[in-house]
Motif scaffolding. Structure first.
Motif, PDB file in Angstrom:
ATOM      1  N   PRO A   1     -14.677 -18.565 -14.736  1.00 47.82           N
ATOM      2  CA  PRO A   1     -14.943 -19.478 -13.566  1.00 47.82           C
ATOM      3  C   PRO A   1     -16.169 -19.178 -12.776  1.00 47.82           C
ATOM      4  O   PRO A   1     -16.904 -20.082 -12.422  1.00 47.82           O
TER       5      PRO A   1
ATOM      6  N   SER B   1     -12.502 -24.626 -14.837  1.00 44.35           N
ATOM      7  CA  SER B   1     -12.422 -23.766 -15.826  1.00 44.35           C
ATOM      8  C   SER B   1     -11.348 -22.643 -15.908  1.00 44.35           C
ATOM      9  O   SER B   1     -10.728 -22.626 -17.054  1.00 44.35           O
ATOM     10  N   THR B   2     -10.937 -22.196 -14.571  1.00 44.11           N
ATOM     11  CA  THR B   2      -9.631 -21.403 -14.626  1.00 44.11           C
ATOM     12  C   THR B   2      -8.451 -22.049 -15.341  1.00 44.11           C
ATOM     13  O   THR B   2      -7.675 -21.469 -16.032  1.00 44.11           O
TER      14      THR B   2
ATOM     15  N   ALA C   1     -15.263 -23.929 -10.887  1.00 42.66           N
ATOM     16  CA  ALA C   1     -14.399 -22.640 -11.234  1.00 42.66           C
ATOM     17  C   ALA C   1     -12.882 -23.158 -11.198  1.00 42.66           C
ATOM     18  O   ALA C   1     -12.420 -22.361 -12.084  1.00 42.66           O
TER      19      ALA C   1
ATOM     20  N   SER D   1     -18.871 -20.788 -14.717  1.00 47.10           N
ATOM     21  CA  SER D   1     -18.856 -22.188 -14.704  1.00 47.10           C
ATOM     22  C   SER D   1     -19.454 -22.759 -13.301  1.00 47.10           C
ATOM     23  O   SER D   1     -20.187 -23.484 -13.176  1.00 47.10           O
TER      24      SER D   1
ATOM     25  N   ALA E   1     -15.402 -17.580  -6.992  1.00 46.26           N
ATOM     26  CA  ALA E   1     -15.500 -17.483  -8.329  1.00 46.26           C
ATOM     27  C   ALA E   1     -15.372 -16.209  -9.174  1.00 46.26           C
ATOM     28  O   ALA E   1     -14.370 -16.514  -9.937  1.00 46.26           O
TER      29      ALA E   1
END
Length: 151
Positions: A104, A146-147, A143, A107, A97
Motif C-alpha cells: 500500500p 492495493s491492500t 493504498a 502504491s 499507508a
C-alpha cells in the motif's frame, strides 16, 4: 496486516478534512496536517500495544519518515512548487499507508508521484493555483485498492 486499519481510518478522516479546507483556502494548515499525523500515529501505536504487534507502528513511522523525505527532496529541488504543508501532509499519507504494509505504501507513493508530475506540467503552463490535497487523497485510495487486491 489488520493492525494498521484503525490508523488508516483516522488518516482518511484527516485527509478528507484537509481536502475540504484546501479546496476552500488553498493552504494545508499545520493544525490539520500535524494534528492528523499525530492522531494517526497515536491510534496506530495504541493498536500495536493492544495487539502486541509492533509491525503496524514501525510501518507507519517508516512510511511517514520516507514520504516526508520524498516531499522534502521535491520541495528542495523545485522550491515553492508544493509548499511545506504538502510535505507534512505527505508524511500523514505515508503513515497511513505504511501502517498497512509495503505494497500500500508503494502504491500511495506511485499515485502521489504521478500527481506531482501532472502538477509540474500544469505549472509549466502557468496554472499554479491548484490544490494538492486531491493528490494526497488519491494516494490513500491507491493504498486501499492495493491492500484489497494484493491480499
Amino acid at each position: 496486516m489488520t493492525g494498521g486499519w484503525p490508523g488508516f481510518v483516522v488518516a482518511a478522516i484527516a485527509v478528507a478534512v484537509l481536502l475540504v479546507d484546501n479546496l476552500r483556502t488553498h493552504r494545508l494548515r499545520d493544525v490539520l496536517t500535524l494534528g492528523g499525523l499525530m492522531a494517526t500515529l497515536t491510534v496506530t501505536a495504541a493498536v500495536s500495544v493492544l495487539t502486541a504487534s509492533g509491525q503496524p507502528l514501525i510501518g507507519a513511522l517508516v512510511g511517514a519518515a520516507a514520504m516526508f523525505a520524498f516531499g522534502l527532496a521535491h520541495e528542495f529541488t523545485r522550491p515553492g512548487m508544493l509548499g511545506f504543508g504538502t510535505v507534512k501532509a505527505a508524511a500523514l499519507v505515508g503513515a497511513a499507508a505504511g501502517g498497512l504494509g509495503l505494497h500500500p505504501w508503494v502504491s500511495a507513493l506511485g499515485l502521489m508521484c504521478a500527481g506531482y508530475v501532472a502538477l509540474i506540467k500544469l505549472a509549466e503552463r502557468r496554472w499554479t493555483d491548484m490544490p494538492t490535497s486531491p493528490l494526497l487523497a488519491a494516494g490513500l485510495v491507491g493504498a486501499v485498492v492495493s491492500t484489497l487486491v494484493v491480499r
